[in-house]
Design a protein around this motif. Structure first.
Motif, PDB file in Angstrom:
ATOM      1  N   ARG A   1       1.448   5.404  -1.109  1.00  0.00           N
ATOM      2  CA  ARG A   1       2.256   6.361  -1.890  1.00  0.00           C
ATOM      3  C   ARG A   1       2.481   5.834  -3.310  1.00  0.00           C
ATOM      4  N   LEU A   2       2.769   4.565  -3.424  1.00  0.00           N
ATOM      5  CA  LEU A   2       2.968   3.982  -4.750  1.00  0.00           C
ATOM      6  C   LEU A   2       1.686   4.065  -5.581  1.00  0.00           C
ATOM      7  N   ALA A   3       0.552   3.731  -4.976  1.00  0.00           N
ATOM      8  CA  ALA A   3      -0.720   3.765  -5.690  1.00  0.00           C
ATOM      9  C   ALA A   3      -1.031   5.173  -6.177  1.00  0.00           C
ATOM     10  N   LYS A   4      -0.745   6.148  -5.342  1.00  0.00           N
ATOM     11  CA  LYS A   4      -0.987   7.549  -5.722  1.00  0.00           C
ATOM     12  C   LYS A   4      -0.153   7.918  -6.947  1.00  0.00           C
ATOM     13  N   ASP A   5       1.129   7.592  -6.895  1.00  0.00           N
ATOM     14  CA  ASP A   5       2.021   7.942  -8.013  1.00  0.00           C
ATOM     15  C   ASP A   5       1.578   7.247  -9.303  1.00  0.00           C
ATOM     16  N   ILE A   6       1.221   5.983  -9.189  1.00  0.00           N
ATOM     17  CA  ILE A   6       0.822   5.222 -10.380  1.00  0.00           C
ATOM     18  C   ILE A   6      -0.483   5.761 -10.947  1.00  0.00           C
ATOM     19  N   ALA A   7      -1.482   5.971 -10.099  1.00  0.00           N
ATOM     20  CA  ALA A   7      -2.785   6.450 -10.558  1.00  0.00           C
ATOM     21  C   ALA A   7      -2.677   7.836 -11.179  1.00  0.00           C
ATOM     22  N   GLU A   8      -1.903   8.714 -10.547  1.00  0.00           N
ATOM     23  CA  GLU A   8      -1.772  10.073 -11.070  1.00  0.00           C
ATOM     24  C   GLU A   8      -0.974  10.107 -12.363  1.00  0.00           C
TER      25      GLU A   8
ATOM     26  N   LEU B   1       6.466  -5.226  -3.770  1.00  0.00           N
ATOM     27  CA  LEU B   1       5.402  -4.262  -3.513  1.00  0.00           C
ATOM     28  C   LEU B   1       5.148  -3.353  -4.717  1.00  0.00           C
ATOM     29  N   GLN B   2       6.217  -2.862  -5.331  1.00  0.00           N
ATOM     30  CA  GLN B   2       6.057  -1.981  -6.484  1.00  0.00           C
ATOM     31  C   GLN B   2       5.280  -2.685  -7.601  1.00  0.00           C
ATOM     32  N   ALA B   3       5.708  -3.908  -7.924  1.00  0.00           N
ATOM     33  CA  ALA B   3       5.047  -4.648  -8.999  1.00  0.00           C
ATOM     34  C   ALA B   3       3.601  -4.971  -8.642  1.00  0.00           C
ATOM     35  N   ALA B   4       3.375  -5.344  -7.381  1.00  0.00           N
ATOM     36  CA  ALA B   4       2.032  -5.735  -6.956  1.00  0.00           C
ATOM     37  C   ALA B   4       1.073  -4.556  -6.984  1.00  0.00           C
ATOM     38  N   VAL B   5       1.512  -3.416  -6.474  1.00  0.00           N
ATOM     39  CA  VAL B   5       0.639  -2.243  -6.442  1.00  0.00           C
ATOM     40  C   VAL B   5       0.362  -1.753  -7.861  1.00  0.00           C
ATOM     41  N   GLN B   6       1.379  -1.751  -8.708  1.00  0.00           N
ATOM     42  CA  GLN B   6       1.160  -1.324 -10.088  1.00  0.00           C
ATOM     43  C   GLN B   6       0.169  -2.241 -10.789  1.00  0.00           C
ATOM     44  N   TYR B   7       0.332  -3.526 -10.579  1.00  0.00           N
ATOM     45  CA  TYR B   7      -0.601  -4.507 -11.153  1.00  0.00           C
ATOM     46  C   TYR B   7      -2.031  -4.209 -10.697  1.00  0.00           C
ATOM     47  N   GLY B   8      -2.197  -3.962  -9.397  1.00  0.00           N
ATOM     48  CA  GLY B   8      -3.525  -3.727  -8.844  1.00  0.00           C
ATOM     49  C   GLY B   8      -4.144  -2.429  -9.319  1.00  0.00           C
ATOM     50  N   VAL B   9      -3.380  -1.356  -9.331  1.00  0.00           N
ATOM     51  CA  VAL B   9      -3.916  -0.060  -9.763  1.00  0.00           C
ATOM     52  C   VAL B   9      -4.314  -0.114 -11.230  1.00  0.00           C
ATOM     53  N   GLU B  10      -3.443  -0.644 -12.068  1.00  0.00           N
ATOM     54  CA  GLU B  10      -3.744  -0.684 -13.502  1.00  0.00           C
ATOM     55  C   GLU B  10      -4.916  -1.610 -13.797  1.00  0.00           C
TER      56      GLU B  10
ATOM     57  N   MET C   1      -7.748  -3.546  -2.493  1.00  0.00           N
ATOM     58  CA  MET C   1      -6.340  -3.920  -2.378  1.00  0.00           C
ATOM     59  C   MET C   1      -5.997  -4.093  -0.901  1.00  0.00           C
ATOM     60  N   LEU C   2      -5.658  -5.334  -0.522  1.00  0.00           N
ATOM     61  CA  LEU C   2      -5.354  -5.671   0.867  1.00  0.00           C
ATOM     62  C   LEU C   2      -3.837  -5.726   1.034  1.00  0.00           C
ATOM     63  N   VAL C   3      -3.319  -4.878   1.936  1.00  0.00           N
ATOM     64  CA  VAL C   3      -1.876  -4.675   2.077  1.00  0.00           C
ATOM     65  C   VAL C   3      -1.458  -4.895   3.526  1.00  0.00           C
ATOM     66  N   PRO C   4      -0.306  -5.548   3.770  1.00  0.00           N
ATOM     67  CA  PRO C   4       0.178  -5.682   5.150  1.00  0.00           C
ATOM     68  C   PRO C   4       0.292  -4.315   5.808  1.00  0.00           C
ATOM     69  N   ALA C   5      -0.145  -4.217   7.053  1.00  0.00           N
ATOM     70  CA  ALA C   5      -0.160  -2.933   7.756  1.00  0.00           C
ATOM     71  C   ALA C   5       1.220  -2.282   7.766  1.00  0.00           C
ATOM     72  N   ALA C   6       2.272  -3.095   7.889  1.00  0.00           N
ATOM     73  CA  ALA C   6       3.622  -2.543   7.956  1.00  0.00           C
ATOM     74  C   ALA C   6       4.049  -1.889   6.648  1.00  0.00           C
ATOM     75  N   LYS C   7       3.414  -2.258   5.554  1.00  0.00           N
ATOM     76  CA  LYS C   7       3.782  -1.706   4.244  1.00  0.00           C
ATOM     77  C   LYS C   7       2.679  -0.824   3.656  1.00  0.00           C
ATOM     78  N   TYR C   8       1.683  -0.543   4.480  1.00  0.00           N
ATOM     79  CA  TYR C   8       0.503   0.144   3.968  1.00  0.00           C
ATOM     80  C   TYR C   8       0.815   1.551   3.478  1.00  0.00           C
ATOM     81  N   ASP C   9       1.500   2.337   4.265  1.00  0.00           N
ATOM     82  CA  ASP C   9       1.788   3.719   3.878  1.00  0.00           C
ATOM     83  C   ASP C   9       2.604   3.763   2.585  1.00  0.00           C
ATOM     84  N   GLU C  10       3.573   2.878   2.471  1.00  0.00           N
ATOM     85  CA  GLU C  10       4.374   2.837   1.250  1.00  0.00           C
ATOM     86  C   GLU C  10       3.507   2.451   0.055  1.00  0.00           C
ATOM     87  N   ALA C  11       2.616   1.493   0.252  1.00  0.00           N
ATOM     88  CA  ALA C  11       1.730   1.066  -0.834  1.00  0.00           C
ATOM     89  C   ALA C  11       0.805   2.198  -1.270  1.00  0.00           C
TER      90      ALA C  11
END
Length: 487
Positions: A297-304, A260-269, A285-295
């Motif tokens: 949070r990761l996207a926010k941290d990466i983008a900011e 998830l970390q690698a995938a979200v970073q790839y997508g945000v960048e 960015m399409l994310v499994p519902a069970a991992k959506y909240d975590e994704a």
């Protein structure tokens, strides 16, 4: 300030038909950095006539000679890489340390690859007694975009030169400088007079004349779907071949078993690179519902964590123009009005690296530093019927959409009028391939892949038709002839 006063036509630098000029704005400073001639219909006529005159001999040039010239052009690009990089950075706002590898290195590689494909014009296939040969399609009109101006220039010009075609090139009025440099490189390489001709100007003048000109055989256009429709209409009465690379709203499907970390970073960048001004950007960015909240949070941290500005530490530069900046901000407001959750970014101007001598930057509603900047923006709680999920924003805006299972993810991915690109980030190569086969798009990047100049590039549906780069790109500029023998 850089000033060009003449057009390149018929192997010469010639005065334009009028004294009108185009002012080129640096989006980071909001100041005029260049002026180039503003061509008109008369200039187009002269350029097309030169291309038509050159076509007969150029189309008969040996594959070996065309290969030599393409390699000479690539060498010239390498020698002037810094000039090309500086020109693109100054006119479309991509930071120089990024523009070199993102905007210039790839086109140089692509030009060399096209040099290896010139032999197709000397290929003869035998099919049940018939000889099948591949001949140059004719005079081409190339209408290029501002976001990857050299990339798209080479995708058209390199392929057409390999195929033995002649051409007239219209750069985007926002980013014409690298085309003038390329004209100098092409001239120095010894390409025969009339094979390459350059006429900058507005679409309503130069572009429309090229599309309707009776001596133009092929039109290749890169830009918005709306403009592409008008290009096709203009070319239709003379039954020109039209190839188009148009808009996109590309999905990234992240699977349950992906990193998830690698995938979200790839997508945000991916979305934020080039300030979101990328037709193939993975903006959904399409994310499994069970991992959506975590994704999220990761996207926010990466983008900011991404730095905005033109300094060495910057990841995003400004938007290409004030008009484009305002369009993006309007879409951000639409997202808020539609009920999407703003995770980060938004309407306030971002802190810009190096915008003050003390290094503190500017931020907030009172921001007054120059430059058409938009903050890296992430929206959560987006569904696929929202306008921000369906329409191409062409800016640093990511929409995050949850899904329950892969069938729903594929359905969401395909629920778009576009089909230019897509991506899958899965736990295995086999899993990624299985999903990629189900997505209706011309390209699918799997598990962190990047653009490949050896692969065909182009879209499905309203993302266009035809292909660029690779052998498929050269074939767009060939006619197929069957010579039948007695049985």
């Amino acid at each position: 300030m850089t000033t060009y006063t003449q057009l390149y036509m018929d192997g010469q630098w010639l005065n334009a038909d009028s004294d009108a000029s185009l002012a080129v704005i640096n989006p980071a400073t909001e100041k005029v950095v260049a002026e180039v001639p503003r061509g008109n219909a008369n200039d187009v006529n002269r350029a097309v006539q030169a291309a038509r005159k050159a076509f007969l001999s150029w189309s008969q040039t040996s594959a070996a000679e065309r290969k030599r010239l393409l390699l000479a052009i690539a060498d010239g690009m390498e020698a002037r890489k810094q000039d090309l990089t500086a020109a693109i950075s100054a006119t479309m706002g991509c930071p120089q340390h990024i523009a070199g590898w993102l905007q210039v290195d790839g086109p140089i590689e692509a030009m060399r690859l096209f040099a290896e494909l010139t032999g197709v014009t000397e290929q003869v296939d035998t099919v049940d007694g018939a000889l099948v040969v591949y001949e140059s399609a004719g005079v081409c009109a190339f209408i290029n975009p501002w976001n990857y101006p050299l990339h798209q220039f080479v995708g058209k010009v390199g392929a057409a030169l390999a195929a033995g075609c002649t051409m007239v090139v219209k750069p985007a009025e926002q980013t014409p400088l690298q085309d003038f440099i390329m004209a100098e490189i092409i001239d120095a390489a010894g390409v025969p007079a009339g094979v390459f001709n350059l006429v900058p100007g507005y679409g309503v003048d130069v572009g429309e004349t090229l599309c309707t000109h009776p001596e133009v055989d092929v039109v290749s256009f890169t830009g918005s779907t709306r403009a592409g429709i008008e290009v096709a209409k203009a070319a239709a009465p003379t039954v020109k071949r039209v190839t188009q690379e148009l808009g996109g709203k590309s999905p990234l499907i992240i699977t349950e078993d992906a990193d998830l970390q690698a995938a979200v970073q790839y997508g945000v960048e991916d979305v934020m690179l080039n300030s979101g001004q990328t037709c193939v950007a993975l903006t959904r960015m399409l994310v499994p519902a069970a991992k959506y909240d975590e994704a999220v949070r990761l996207a926010k941290d990466i983008a900011e964590g991404l730095v905005v500005g033109m300094q060495e530490d910057a990841f995003l530069g400004p938007i290409s123009s004030r008009a484009q900046q305002q369009k993006i901000l309007e879409y951000i407001q639409i997202g808020l009005d539609e009920g999407a959750t703003l995770v980060c970014g938004g309407l306030d101007s971002p802190v810009v690296s190096g915008s003050r001598d003390d290094g503190t930057g500017y931020s907030g509603a009172g921001y007054s530093a120059p430059g058409y900047y938009v903050a890296p923006t992430v929206f959560a709680n987006v569904h696929n019927q929202m306008r921000i999920a369906r329409e191409e924003i062409f800016g640093p805006v990511l929409c995050m959409i949850p899904y329950t299972d892969i069938d729903e993810a594929v359905e969401i991915a395909n629920d778009t009028p576009y089909g230019l690109a897509s991506a899958v980030y899965a736990g295995s190569e086999e899993g990624a391939i299985a999903i990629a086969r189900r997505i209706r798009a011309g390209q699918c990047l799997m598990n962190g892949a990047v653009f490949n100049y050896n692969a065909p590039f182009g879209g499905y549906k309203q993302s266009g038709n035809g292909r660029e780069f690779s052998a498929a790109g050269v074939h767009e500029f060939l006619e197929i002839k069957a010579m039948l023998q007695p049985q």
